[in-house]
Design an enzyme around this catalytic site. Structure first.
Site, PDB file in Angstrom:
ATOM      1  N   LYS A  42       8.340   3.909 -42.169  1.00 37.61           N
ATOM      2  CA  LYS A  42       9.721   3.435 -42.145  1.00 37.61           C
ATOM      3  C   LYS A  42      10.595   4.499 -41.509  1.00 37.61           C
ATOM      4  O   LYS A  42      10.479   5.673 -41.834  1.00 37.61           O
ATOM      5  CB  LYS A  42      10.188   3.180 -43.582  1.00 37.61           C
ATOM      6  CG  LYS A  42      11.533   2.491 -43.596  1.00 37.61           C
ATOM      7  CD  LYS A  42      11.991   2.198 -44.996  1.00 37.61           C
ATOM      8  CE  LYS A  42      13.425   1.750 -44.952  1.00 37.61           C
ATOM      9  NZ  LYS A  42      14.082   1.852 -46.230  1.00 37.61           N
ATOM     10  N   ARG A  91      20.680   3.112 -61.989  1.00 40.84           N
ATOM     11  CA  ARG A  91      22.098   2.824 -61.788  1.00 40.84           C
ATOM     12  C   ARG A  91      22.409   1.430 -62.301  1.00 40.84           C
ATOM     13  O   ARG A  91      22.941   1.240 -63.367  1.00 40.84           O
ATOM     14  CB  ARG A  91      22.470   2.927 -60.295  1.00 40.84           C
ATOM     15  CG  ARG A  91      22.510   4.354 -59.781  1.00 40.84           C
ATOM     16  CD  ARG A  91      22.374   4.411 -58.284  1.00 40.84           C
ATOM     17  NE  ARG A  91      21.046   3.931 -57.875  1.00 40.84           N
ATOM     18  CZ  ARG A  91      20.556   4.038 -56.656  1.00 40.84           C
ATOM     19  NH1 ARG A  91      21.273   4.563 -55.713  1.00 40.84           N
ATOM     20  NH2 ARG A  91      19.337   3.608 -56.374  1.00 40.84           N
TER      21      ARG A  91
END
Ligand code: ADP
Length: 176
Positions: A42, A91
């Site tokens: 990636k 988160r």
């Protein structure tokens, strides 16, 4: 026996949210390794060397913390280090879903390694490397999001229009 923790991620680049998790995790172990995943398939904004250098600078005052690059399965790297714990930060709910799935698979692959998730500090709940890159690309202020040397590295990356056009940055449309 020393307890070793591994905090893995891409850290492209390291943010104040990552630094907060690393500082809090450092207290839990005799040694904490920040594992910087070398993800050749990636395309990232920063090279592995750049990500390691930025993390090293950001964490240099934390005792018992070191930064290392790795490739392949995270559990294999943890075994190599002798780490019994993998640290992750949470988160929002979508983080939980992903971490839960990864924890189950990792547990199958390496039952002796456990995962510890630390909740984000509310100041960093919105913060991700992707957001930081998007703000930097649009020339926004990164104060309180990343340390000054990371802000400098981002500014340098996006200094010319060609770099901005070619950068592989996932946008969530802060500009529309
Ligand atoms: P990303 O920021 O794109 O999620 P990483 O793979 O570098 O990228 O993240 C490594 C770990 O740090 C993950 O567990 C991620 O959930 C956690 N993390 C990232 N940003 C924060 C933040 N602001 N607060 C808490 N944890 C975070």
């Amino acid at each position: 026996m020393k307890t070793i923790g591994l905090y893995p991620g891409t850290f492209d680049p390291i943010t104040n949210g990552h630094i907060d998790i690393a500082s809090r995790a450092a207290i839990l172990f005799d040694q904490l390794v920040i594992g910087i995943y070398d993800r050749p398939l990636k395309s990232l904004l920063f090279s592995t060397e750049e990500r390691i250098a930025m993390a090293n600078e950001a964490l240099k005052d934390l005792p018992h913390v070191r930064v290392e690059g790795y490739s392949g399965l995270t559990v294999n790297f943890a075994r190599q280090l002798g780490a019994r714990f993998i640290v992750r930060g949470l988160r929002v709910i979508s983080d939980f879903e992903l971490e839960f799935q990864m924890a189950q698979i990792n547990r199958k692959l390496a039952p002796e390694i456990d995962m510890i998730c630390l909740m984000t500090d509310i100041r960093y709940a919105f913060l991700s490397s992707s957001i930081v890159k998007e703000v930097a690309m649009a020339g926004g202020c990164l104060e309180e999001m990343v340390p000054p040397h990371v802000a400098g590295a981002l500014a340098k990356k996006f200094a010319d229009a060609k770099a901005r056009a070619e950068a592989n940055v996932k946008l969530i449309s802060l500009r529309d």
